[in-house]
Each structure stands twice: as structure tokens, then as C-alpha cells.
Motif scaffolding. Structure first.
Motif, PDB file in Angstrom:
ATOM      1  N   GLY A 117     -30.631   3.373 -50.395  1.00  0.00           N
ATOM      2  CA  GLY A 117     -30.193   3.003 -49.051  1.00  0.00           C
ATOM      3  C   GLY A 117     -29.389   1.732 -48.987  1.00  0.00           C
ATOM      4  N   GLY A 118     -29.122   1.105 -50.152  1.00  0.00           N
ATOM      5  CA  GLY A 118     -28.296  -0.098 -50.165  1.00  0.00           C
ATOM      6  C   GLY A 118     -29.058  -1.394 -50.048  1.00  0.00           C
ATOM      7  N   ALA A 119     -30.404  -1.337 -50.041  1.00  0.00           N
ATOM      8  CA  ALA A 119     -31.201  -2.558 -49.978  1.00  0.00           C
ATOM      9  C   ALA A 119     -31.509  -3.052 -51.394  1.00  0.00           C
ATOM     10  CB  ALA A 119     -32.488  -2.316 -49.204  1.00  0.00           C
ATOM     11  N   CYS A 120     -32.038  -4.253 -51.473  1.00  0.00           N
ATOM     12  CA  CYS A 120     -32.346  -4.862 -52.777  1.00  0.00           C
ATOM     13  C   CYS A 120     -33.776  -5.397 -52.756  1.00  0.00           C
ATOM     14  CB  CYS A 120     -31.380  -6.003 -53.091  1.00  0.00           C
ATOM     15  SG  CYS A 120     -29.653  -5.494 -53.190  1.00  0.00           S
ATOM     16  N   VAL A 121     -34.345  -5.477 -53.939  1.00  0.00           N
ATOM     17  CA  VAL A 121     -35.714  -5.965 -54.109  1.00  0.00           C
ATOM     18  C   VAL A 121     -35.668  -7.373 -54.670  1.00  0.00           C
ATOM     19  CG1 VAL A 121     -37.910  -5.599 -55.290  1.00  0.00           C
ATOM     20  CG2 VAL A 121     -36.601  -3.634 -54.453  1.00  0.00           C
ATOM     21  N   ALA A 122     -36.262  -8.302 -53.933  1.00  0.00           N
ATOM     22  CA  ALA A 122     -36.247  -9.700 -54.369  1.00  0.00           C
ATOM     23  C   ALA A 122     -37.210  -9.931 -55.526  1.00  0.00           C
ATOM     24  CB  ALA A 122     -36.604 -10.609 -53.191  1.00  0.00           C
ATOM     25  N   TYR A 123     -38.370  -9.292 -55.481  1.00  0.00           N
ATOM     26  CA  TYR A 123     -39.361  -9.433 -56.551  1.00  0.00           C
ATOM     27  C   TYR A 123     -40.338  -8.272 -56.461  1.00  0.00           C
ATOM     28  CZ  TYR A 123     -41.836 -11.491 -52.591  1.00  0.00           C
ATOM     29  OH  TYR A 123     -42.391 -11.704 -51.363  1.00  0.00           O
ATOM     30  N   THR A 124     -40.980  -7.978 -57.570  1.00  0.00           N
ATOM     31  CA  THR A 124     -42.023  -6.946 -57.635  1.00  0.00           C
ATOM     32  C   THR A 124     -43.208  -7.531 -58.382  1.00  0.00           C
ATOM     33  OG1 THR A 124     -40.352  -5.194 -57.699  1.00  0.00           O
ATOM     34  CG2 THR A 124     -42.578  -4.607 -58.363  1.00  0.00           C
ATOM     35  N   VAL A 125     -44.354  -7.621 -57.722  1.00  0.00           N
ATOM     36  CA  VAL A 125     -45.548  -8.200 -58.339  1.00  0.00           C
ATOM     37  C   VAL A 125     -46.728  -7.271 -58.094  1.00  0.00           C
ATOM     38  CG1 VAL A 125     -44.778 -10.603 -58.192  1.00  0.00           C
ATOM     39  CG2 VAL A 125     -45.988  -9.588 -56.271  1.00  0.00           C
ATOM     40  N   TYR A 126     -47.709  -7.373 -59.000  1.00  0.00           N
ATOM     41  CA  TYR A 126     -48.901  -6.524 -58.917  1.00  0.00           C
ATOM     42  C   TYR A 126     -50.136  -7.414 -58.882  1.00  0.00           C
ATOM     43  CZ  TYR A 126     -45.721  -2.752 -60.139  1.00  0.00           C
ATOM     44  OH  TYR A 126     -44.684  -1.851 -60.139  1.00  0.00           O
ATOM     45  N   VAL A 127     -51.006  -7.108 -57.926  1.00  0.00           N
ATOM     46  CA  VAL A 127     -52.245  -7.862 -57.755  1.00  0.00           C
ATOM     47  C   VAL A 127     -53.331  -7.196 -58.578  1.00  0.00           C
ATOM     48  CG1 VAL A 127     -53.964  -8.662 -56.093  1.00  0.00           C
ATOM     49  CG2 VAL A 127     -51.546  -8.539 -55.443  1.00  0.00           C
ATOM     50  N   ALA A 128     -54.077  -7.990 -59.323  1.00  0.00           N
ATOM     51  CA  ALA A 128     -55.132  -7.454 -60.176  1.00  0.00           C
ATOM     52  C   ALA A 128     -56.218  -6.800 -59.334  1.00  0.00           C
ATOM     53  CB  ALA A 128     -55.726  -8.569 -61.025  1.00  0.00           C
ATOM     54  N   THR A 129     -56.741  -5.697 -59.842  1.00  0.00           N
ATOM     55  CA  THR A 129     -57.787  -4.970 -59.125  1.00  0.00           C
ATOM     56  C   THR A 129     -59.180  -5.371 -59.598  1.00  0.00           C
ATOM     57  OG1 THR A 129     -57.567  -3.150 -60.710  1.00  0.00           O
ATOM     58  CG2 THR A 129     -56.330  -2.984 -58.665  1.00  0.00           C
ATOM     59  N   ASN A 130     -59.256  -6.310 -60.518  1.00  0.00           N
ATOM     60  CA  ASN A 130     -60.560  -6.833 -60.909  1.00  0.00           C
ATOM     61  C   ASN A 130     -60.748  -8.191 -60.248  1.00  0.00           C
ATOM     62  OD1 ASN A 130     -58.965  -8.613 -62.414  1.00  0.00           O
ATOM     63  ND2 ASN A 130     -59.081  -7.323 -64.235  1.00  0.00           N
ATOM     64  N   GLN A 131     -61.754  -8.920 -60.653  1.00  0.00           N
ATOM     65  CA  GLN A 131     -62.037 -10.204 -60.017  1.00  0.00           C
ATOM     66  C   GLN A 131     -61.384 -11.366 -60.738  1.00  0.00           C
ATOM     67  OE1 GLN A 131     -66.186 -10.714 -59.200  1.00  0.00           O
ATOM     68  NE2 GLN A 131     -66.380  -8.775 -58.108  1.00  0.00           N
ATOM     69  N   ASP A 132     -60.442 -11.091 -61.604  1.00  0.00           N
ATOM     70  CA  ASP A 132     -59.682 -12.142 -62.264  1.00  0.00           C
ATOM     71  C   ASP A 132     -58.389 -12.354 -61.489  1.00  0.00           C
ATOM     72  OD1 ASP A 132     -58.535 -13.948 -63.914  1.00  0.00           O
ATOM     73  OD2 ASP A 132     -58.125 -12.553 -65.558  1.00  0.00           O
ATOM     74  N   TYR A 133     -58.365 -13.391 -60.648  1.00  0.00           N
ATOM     75  CA  TYR A 133     -57.238 -13.637 -59.759  1.00  0.00           C
ATOM     76  C   TYR A 133     -56.397 -14.830 -60.221  1.00  0.00           C
ATOM     77  CZ  TYR A 133     -60.047 -10.627 -56.744  1.00  0.00           C
ATOM     78  OH  TYR A 133     -60.784  -9.582 -56.251  1.00  0.00           O
ATOM     79  N   LYS A 134     -56.251 -14.959 -61.517  1.00  0.00           N
ATOM     80  CA  LYS A 134     -55.518 -16.110 -62.046  1.00  0.00           C
ATOM     81  C   LYS A 134     -54.037 -16.078 -61.676  1.00  0.00           C
ATOM     82  CE  LYS A 134     -58.597 -16.828 -66.002  1.00  0.00           C
ATOM     83  NZ  LYS A 134     -58.718 -16.861 -67.485  1.00  0.00           N
ATOM     84  N   ASN A 135     -53.474 -14.898 -61.488  1.00  0.00           N
ATOM     85  CA  ASN A 135     -52.044 -14.825 -61.201  1.00  0.00           C
ATOM     86  C   ASN A 135     -51.731 -14.950 -59.709  1.00  0.00           C
ATOM     87  OD1 ASN A 135     -53.105 -12.333 -60.448  1.00  0.00           O
ATOM     88  ND2 ASN A 135     -51.228 -11.230 -60.997  1.00  0.00           N
ATOM     89  N   ILE A 136     -52.763 -15.036 -58.866  1.00  0.00           N
ATOM     90  CA  ILE A 136     -52.527 -15.102 -57.428  1.00  0.00           C
ATOM     91  C   ILE A 136     -51.724 -16.357 -57.032  1.00  0.00           C
ATOM     92  CG2 ILE A 136     -53.651 -15.363 -55.188  1.00  0.00           C
ATOM     93  CD1 ILE A 136     -53.727 -12.548 -56.203  1.00  0.00           C
ATOM     94  N   PRO A 137     -52.051 -17.582 -57.517  1.00  0.00           N
ATOM     95  CA  PRO A 137     -51.248 -18.751 -57.116  1.00  0.00           C
ATOM     96  C   PRO A 137     -49.771 -18.625 -57.486  1.00  0.00           C
ATOM     97  CG  PRO A 137     -53.324 -19.445 -58.092  1.00  0.00           C
ATOM     98  CD  PRO A 137     -53.229 -17.973 -58.316  1.00  0.00           C
ATOM     99  N   SER A 138     -49.501 -18.085 -58.664  1.00  0.00           N
ATOM    100  CA  SER A 138     -48.089 -17.943 -59.061  1.00  0.00           C
ATOM    101  C   SER A 138     -47.378 -16.896 -58.198  1.00  0.00           C
ATOM    102  CB  SER A 138     -47.999 -17.566 -60.533  1.00  0.00           C
ATOM    103  OG  SER A 138     -48.643 -16.319 -60.786  1.00  0.00           O
TER     104      SER A 138
END
Length: 853
Positions: free
Chosen positions: A236-257
Motif C-alpha cells: 500500500g506504499g507505507a513503510c515500517v519504522a521498526y519491528t520488535v518482538y516482546v518476550a513471552t516469558n518473564q525475562d523482560y530484559k529487552n523491554i527498556p531498549s
């Protein structure tokens, strides 16, 4: 990490190695599972809780079962929808008459271990779940309704699919499950994520959000959903600025980044493709880092979540828009829910948890199965009235998952009923005999069409569009603002009531999320090097080009006779320019030309009156008269350069100008030569006396003028001038001008004129010291000097001028040079004739001569 089919098969091989016990149990699994007897059973693996308390594993003892911790009223409503559907069918005389449905129900807590455990418990018929083994042959298990997540359903579908055991999920939407080769017995009452993902992308494009961020859970649900969304957005002509995945376990170390990336990105719209529980730590971090100004687009897994409508998330999530499973109503379900009491409902442990949660009380014990109750909680006896309590349990205004479970029971019952009547045997039963309901194989129910599914096991895709709007107590309410219906008969798949949507912006205007601002009309997009196509800069259209739509990728030229307006968004007719008589400059020059042409006529009249006086006779009266007439013609010839350039005017004006000026300069040259010859002929023994006859000046004038005439005839015959439209001279203006056709011929004509003037100037300069009675040589010297100066100046001036000013410059040169000749040649004579008559005598001229000697 995505679970692959090979991993599932490996897992299946491992669990086959369990020892099979030799005796059966009653099938009761304590507080996590219940069994309601019937002639035919339906299994249901559904979450009553959503969280588990994981204990550390020491590998020194057998792991204990997970403890479910968070009881949800709306999930308990889904269990009651299962009961309500079974009871309705058992009372019906149209579906499965004389046959009673029973069911298994298992609380999976939305945990994979519990989902597997509950499924195997139903298949095995034992308190200890055993793969590939069933202790109880009767009553038969017809189908299993579940499971809570796509990843878990994929795992279960590999196991159940080995025996074509029907599996109907009310939650799993992953597009992977549409593969009939891998999952031949999987069905679902929720649409595939393919429809949802395409719909979300269409909605983003509908709002002209071309710069978006993508967030998803790192499981099959998130991976497959984002893949389709990204493809549709790019199409459709749009662009994606970023694609990130949130962990499904209780290790949320990447959340701040992740939050830091969201904060720094210019994308104001975020598509979140995840279940609500995985978004909570992300939202908490957004609050911690004070990230605002972002607008969320929700997938169906959290678009109607009650966990996220808390007041603390309102500054982040208000204005959220997303898809939700279609809401429906179940007739009589409200009254059924309110008729439930702890002592009339299967599953005593569940009913006690429900009652304590619904009334915030302690039912017969100070400590429940899920939490320790505070001493401040009141006691309840179990006969309280649910009609006076409003919560997620008895709210039937928007039934979604509960309705899907209700539908799952009905389609299973309908398939059993068709099987009992031997109807539609063109599917799995083709060529087979009918089976009795007491003795049927589960695979005999796996006919997609018979249970009203598409061939890929998917139901028709219908979604509600939900908008999160401010509610009471700073919480948020979810309002339906449209729908997405792939089976809409009108063809309008996507419908949205834009006026009812609330946005967290000034005046509730639609948010803007673009990498670069929209290029206005009159500009074109130029992609920035090394950046996505949505990141561009706006460049004004080049001179003579327009763009009449926003975000144009190119500009296009106007027709030759048109020019862009000031905004460069449309072409307008060019103005036509020429030196006209209506133009102030044209009026001034025309008036000057006419008035100036009268001066030589007046002088000519004066010379006629005083033709017998010495000063007139001494300066060759006849040639002077010809010169005055030619000067009048030179001055009046300027009029031929004013007005619209007609073909006849273009053909003759330069030739006429050249001829009259040649006549004028030829007269001056003749006068100069005669002055010299007359003086030199007075010397003794001179042979020039014969050249002092009256015919010599006329010969000189005729010969010089004839040469110019030949040049002009050659020019007009071979390269005739013509009018033209000049669109290059001045932007946005059509200059109507005369094209001389041959610049060489034009400059030859002008050069010849200059040559005559130079010769005349040279001869006059050499004769400037002749006696005073022949003082016309001095006047000729000054006149020729002025004449040449004017035309030498005209050459660079005409080259630098444009349009009508080029013509004006030539007229100015004609008038100035003509006036120079009139002033230098005749004003001294006129002054003597009119104001010094005593000097206009033979004696005075001769006296001066003698005194000089």
C-alpha cells in the motif's frame, strides 16, 4: 523461538515412551478438571485463570503441578457458555434427540504444560495422562474445544491430527493452522490472522499512516501476524519504522531498549500484535520513561482487554483503535448466568473461587484456592443474588469468546446429528456406512463443510472495530466504531464511522504518522538516499512544470502557450508581450517619434524661406533638403517597430530603417566630400575642379543608397524576416517579436551603414580645419561621432535586453542618432538664421576669411 513441526514430532515420539497403567480411574483431576457425564462427551481446554506460579525445578524430585493464581470472571463466563450450550442441546428435540451430551472441562491457566496435560487427560481417561492410550471406551469423546494460544494449538493439532481427532479452537488465529495438510482435523470459530492482518493494514492505510512501528509477541501468533501486516503495508506504499518482538516469558530484559526505540522513532502509530499480558511490562516501561504521543492499533487479542483499561494506562492507550472478534448475543444467557450458585454448578472448587471473586467475600474458608483473603473481607454463605452485581461475569453486552465457545458446542452437536442421520456423505464418509453415535470414529466428524467451516477450517471473517475512549474514573471504555466483514453482500468490507472515533489529539483530529510531511501541490517527492521510500524531501517543480496533487512523484510540463500559476498546481495562459501603443513606453516612444519627425520638416521649411541666404547656399541647399527629408523619415520609421508584429511589418521595418538611414548618411558623406573637393579645387593646377559639379553629390547618394538597397533585396528575398512567438526570452511570457531570420544579413545591413558613417566621420575629421566659410566639416565630425557612439552602444544593450525592451532599445537608438544629426548639422545654422541674421551675409563670411589670412 518458533516451534517447528519437527520439534512437535520429536516431542510426540518421546512421550510415547511412558509406561501404560493397567487400571482406569474416574477421570477426576481435582480443582483443574471436571467431568459432566453424558452419552457423548465434548472436551474443553479453556483458561479459567490466566497466570501460574512457577516453582523452581531442582531435578531431585518430581515437579509439582503449576499453581493457578489469577481467577478471571469473564473466563468463568466462557465455562458457563459451554454448560449453557450443552444444556440447550440436551433439551432440544431437533439436535441429537434421545442422546445426552456431557463434557470435560479443564482449566489450563493459559500455560502450555497445562494445555498438554488437560488434552491428554481427556484422551486417556485417566487421572494420569498417558499418550496413545485410552482407558475408557465409553462414553466416546467426540471433539476437543481449545486451545488458548496459537502456539499451543499447533502443538495439540499435531497430536490430535494423527487420529483426525476434531479440535475446535475459540482463541487460536495463527494463519499456520489453515494448512490442511499439516492440521487436517483443526477447526476454529475465530477467523484466521490473515484476515485480521490484512484488515489492520487496510485501516492504517485508510488513515494515511505511512510510517508505523510494529510490535508483536515472539510466538507464532506474533510472527505470522506481523509478516502479513508488513507485506500489506509495503504493497500500500507505507513503510515500517521498526519491528520488535516482546518476550513471552518473564525475562523482560529487552523491554527498556524497545521503549527507547519507540521513544526516539518519529513513527507516531504502533501496531501491537500480541495478547494483553505480554504488553503490560511494555506499557509499564513506557510510563516509566514518560513516552507519550504514540497511538496504538490493537489486534483482536487485546483490543477488548479489561486489564489494560486501568487509569494508569489512559495517557498511553486512550484513542487506541483495533479489531475485535465480532460480538453477538445469546438468547437467555443473562438469566442463566444469574441463576448460578455454588451448590448448583459443576466444579465445586471453581464455583467457590468465582463466588468469592464476584462478591469479594470469604465462602466458608478464610483461604481460597488462589489467594489468601484478608481478615477484613466479609463472609458469604452462597445464596447472594448475582443480579445486583455488575462485573465481567454477567456482562453480556458484547459476547465474543463466550459466543465462540457456545458456537463450537453447537457445530460439534450438528456434526454428530448429521452423522446419526447419514447426511452429506460426500465428505469423509464417502463410500462408508453410517456409524452409530455409540460407536463412531472421531475422524468421521472432521468434515469442514458439514460443521460450517471453510475448506481450510476457518469460519467467515467478521470483526468489530473498537476505539478506546475516556470513561469514568480516568478508566477507558471500548466503543464499537465500525466493522470489517469479508462476506458483506454490498462489497463494503471495511466500514468505519469516522465521526464516532475519539483521538488523543487536539480537537480529536486524526493523528499523523509519516516519515516526511506530505508534499503540497507544486512539489514532487525525492527519496532520501539510503532511507525508506516514505522518507523523502519535497522539491519545488522546475520552472514551467506543475504538480496538481499532493505527494506527487513527478512534475509535468505545461503546454507551450501556458505557464504554472504561483502555486504551480495548474497551468494558465501565458501573457503576450510586445511593444504596443497601449503600453506607456510605446506611447512615449511613438509620441517622441512623431513630434521629432516634425523638426526636420520645420527646418526644411526654414531653409526654403532662406534658401537665397549665404549660409544656406554655402552648405549645398539641395543636399541639405534631401538630408532633412531623410532625417524626418528616420525619425518616423521608429513607428514601424511599435505595435503587434504583423508579417508585413516584420518584413519591411528593418529594411526601411536601413535604407532611410543609408540615405541620410549618404547625404552627409556627399556634403563632406564636396566640401573637401571644393577647397582642394581652389588650389592652382588642381584636377578636382571637375568633381565639384552639382551632379557629384547625387551620384554619391545614389550609389551608396543603391548598394544598401541591393543588400536589403537580397536579405528579404533569401531570408525574409517573419513574426514568431518567443517562449524562451522571459519565463511565463510569450514575446511576440520579429525574427530577422538571418542575423548575418541584418548585421551586414547595419555594418554597411556603420561603414558609411565611419568614412564620413574620417573625411570630415580630416577637413575640420578648413576656412570658416566651409565650417560644416566640423559639424559633420560631431554629428558622425554622436551617430557612431549611439550605435556602438546599441549593440551590447540590445543583446542584454529581452522582449519588448529589445525593440525599445532599437527605437531609442534610431531617435537618438537622428536627433544627434539634426542637432549637430542644423541647429547652428538655424540659430544664425533666426537669431543672428547679421552673420548670415556674404561680407561677414568673406571678412572672417580675410582676417584669418
Amino acid at each position: 523461538m518458533r516451534v517447528t513441526s519437527n520439534l512437535y514430532r520429536t516431542f510426540w515420539q518421546l512421550i510415547l515412551t511412558y509406561n501404560i497403567p493397567v487400571s482406569c480411574s474416574d477421570g477426576n483431576l481435582g480443582p483443574q478438571g471436571i467431568l459432566v457425564p453424558g452419552d457423548i462427551l465434548i472436551g474443553a481446554v479453556i483458561p479459567i485463570h490466566i497466570d501460574t506460579l512457577d516453582k523452581s525445578v531442582t531435578f531431585q524430585e518430581k515437579p509439582t503441578s503449576d499453581i493457578c493464581t489469577k481467577f478471571l470472571l469473564q473466563f468463568y463466563q466462557q465455562f458457563q457458555a459451554l454448560r449453557y450450550a450443552v444444556e440447550e442441546i440436551n433439551k432440544s428435540s431437533d439436535i441429537l434427540p434421545n442422546t445426552t451430551l456431557g463434557f470435560y472441562a479443564y482449566d489450563s491457566c493459559a500455560a502450555m504444560r497445562n494445555e498438554l496435560q488437560g488434552t491428554l487427560w481427556m484422551l486417556t481417561g485417566l487421572s494420569q495422562e498417558i499418550p496413545n492410550y485410552r482407558c475408557q471406551e465409553s462414553p466416546p469423546l467426540s471433539a476437543i474445544i481449545g486451545h488458548s494460544k496459537s502456539t499451543y494449538s499447533i502443538l495439540m493439532a499435531h497430536i490430535l491430527g494423527l487420529y483426525r481427532f476434531p479440535q475446535i479452537s475459540c482463541y487460536s488465529t495463527s494463519s499456520l493452522l489453515s494448512d490442511r495438510a499439516q492440521f487436517p482435523s483443526f477447526f476454529r470459530t475465530v477467523p484466521s490472522d490473515v484476515f485480521q492482518s490484512r484488515g489492520l493494514a487496510q485501516m492504517v492505510l485508510h488513515f494515511k499512516w505511512t510510517w508505523v512501528g510494529l510490535i508483536a509477541s515472539n510466538d507464532d501468533y506474533g510472527f505470522e501476524g506481523l509478516k502479513i501486516i508488513k507485506d500489506e503495508l509495503i504493497k500500500g506504499g507505507a513503510c515500517v519504522a521498526y519491528t520488535v518482538y516482546v518476550a513471552t516469558n518473564q525475562d523482560y530484559k529487552n523491554i527498556p531498549s524497545i521503549v527507547q526505540m519507540i521513544k526516539e522513532s518519529t513513527a507516531n502509530v504502533i501496531i501491537a500484535f500480541s495478547v494483553d499480558v505480554f504488553l503490560i511490562p511494555l506499557l509499564d516501561e513506557l510510563l516509566k520513561q514518560k513516552v507519550t504521543g504514540k497511538h496504538f492499533v490493537a489486534s483482536e487479542a487485546w483490543s477488548v482487554s479489561n486489564f489494560l483499561t486501568l487509569a494508569k494506562f489512559s495517557n498511553i492507550l486512550s484513542g487506541t483503535i483495533g479489531f475485535a472478534l465480532q460480538s453477538s448475543k445469546i438468547q437467555g444467557f443473562q438469566e442463566y448466568l444469574n441463576s448460578v450458585y455454588p451448590n448448583n454448578t459443576p466444579g465445586i472448587a471453581w464455583s467457590k473461587m468465582f463466588w468469592e471473586e464476584a462478591f469479594n467475600c470469604s465462602l466458608s474458608q478464610p483461604e481460597s484456592q488462589t489467594q489468601k483473603l484478608s481478615n477484613t473481607k466479609k463472609k458469604c454463605i452462597g445464596d447472594e443474588n448475582l443480579e445486583y452485581v455488575q462485573n465481567g461475569y454477567n456482562d453480556v453486552s458484547t459476547l465474543r469468546s463466550s459466543y465462540n465457545i457456545y458456537t463450537s458446542v453447537y457445530v460439534t452437536a450438528k456434526a454428530l446429528n448429521d452423522l446419526s442421520l447419514c447426511q452429506s456423505l460426500d465428505g469423509a464418509l464417502l463410500g462408508s456406512k453410517c456409524s452409530g453415535l455409540k460407536n463412531f470414529a472421531p475422524w468421521q466428524l472432521s468434515n469442514g463443510r458439514e460443521v460450517f467451516f471453510h475448506n481450510d477450517g476457518n469460519p467467515p471473517a467478521v470483526y468489530d472495530l473498537m476505539n478506546w475512549q475516556p470513561g469514568s474514573d480516568d478508566t477507558m471504555k471500548q466503543v464499537k466504531v465500525g466493522s470489517y466483514d469479508t462476506l458483506n453482500s454490498s462489497g463494503e468490507i471495511f466500514s468505519l464511522n469516522t465521526s464516532s472515533v475519539w483521538w488523543r489529539t487536539f480537537n480529536s483530529e486524526i493523528p499523523i504518522s509519516v516519515c516526511s510531511q506530505i508534499c503540497p501541490v507544486g512539489f514532487k517527492k525525492v527519496v532520501k538516499k539510503g532511507e525508506p521510500v516514505c522518507c523523502f524531501q519535497c522539491i519545488p517543480c522546475a520552472q514551467g512544470e506543475i504538480s496538481n496533487k499532493t505527494d506527487s512523484i513527478d512534475c509535468w510540463s505545461c503546454p507551450w502557450d501556458m505557464w504554472p500559476n504561483s502555486n504551480r498546481d495548474k497551468c494558465i495562459l501565458k501573457s503576450i508581450e510586445f511593444l504596443s501603443y497601449e503600453d506607456p513606453l510605446g506611447i512615449i516612444l511613438a509620441a517622441t517619434s512623431v513630434l521629432s519627425s516634425m523638426v526636420p520638416i520645420l527646418i526644411f521649411y526654414l531653409f526654403i524661406l532662406y534658401k537665397s541666404t549665404p549660409i544656406v547656399r554655402a552648405n549645398n541647399y539641395s543636399v541639405s533638403c534631401v538630408l532633412l527629408i531623410s532625417l524626418s523619415l528616420c525619425l518616423i520609421s521608429a513607428l514601424s517597430f511599435i505595435g503587434y508584429p504583423q508579417p508585413e511589418k516584420c518584413l519591411l521595418r528593418q529594411a526601411a530603417f536601413g535604407l532611410v538611414f543609408t540615405l541620410c548618411v549618404s547625404c552627409i558623406l556627399a556634403k563632406t566630400i564636396i566640401v573637401v573637393f571644393a577647397f582642394m579645387a581652389t588650389k592652382p593646377g588642381s584636377n578636382l575642379k571637375k568633381w565639384t559639379t552639382p551632379r557629384v553629390p547625387y551620384m554619391i547618394i545614389t550609389i551608396c543608397t543603391f548598394i544598401q538597397l541591393i543588400l536589403c533585396i537580397f536579405w528579404l528575398s533569401i531570408f525574409p524576416p517573419f513574426p514568431q512567438y518567443n517562449i524562451e526570452a522571459k519565463p511565463g511570457i510569450i514575446v511576440v517579436e520579429c525574427n530577422e531570420n538571418s542575423l548575418f544579413a541584418f548585421w551586414c545591413m547595419l555594418g554597411y551603414l556603420g561603414f558609411l558613417a565611419s568614412v564620413s566621420f574620417t573625411v570630415a575629421f580630416m577637413a575640420r580645419r578648413l576656412p570658416d566659410n566651409f565650417n560644416e566639416a566640423k559639424l559633420i565630425t560631431f554629428s558622425m561621432l554622436a551617430f557612431l557612439s549611439v550605435w556602438v552602444y546599441f549593440i551590447p544593450a540590445s543583446l542584454s535586453a529581452q522582449g519588448k525592451y529589445t525593440v525599445a532599445m532599437e527605437i531609442f537608438a534610431i531617435l537618438t542618432s537622428s536627433w544627434a544629426l539634426v542637432f549637430c548639422m542644423f541647429f547652428p545654422k538655424c540659430f544664425i538664421i533666426l537669431f543672428r541674421p547679421n552673420m548670415n551675409s556674404r561680407e561677414n563670411l568673406m571678412g572672417k576669411d580675410r582676417r584669418r589670412k
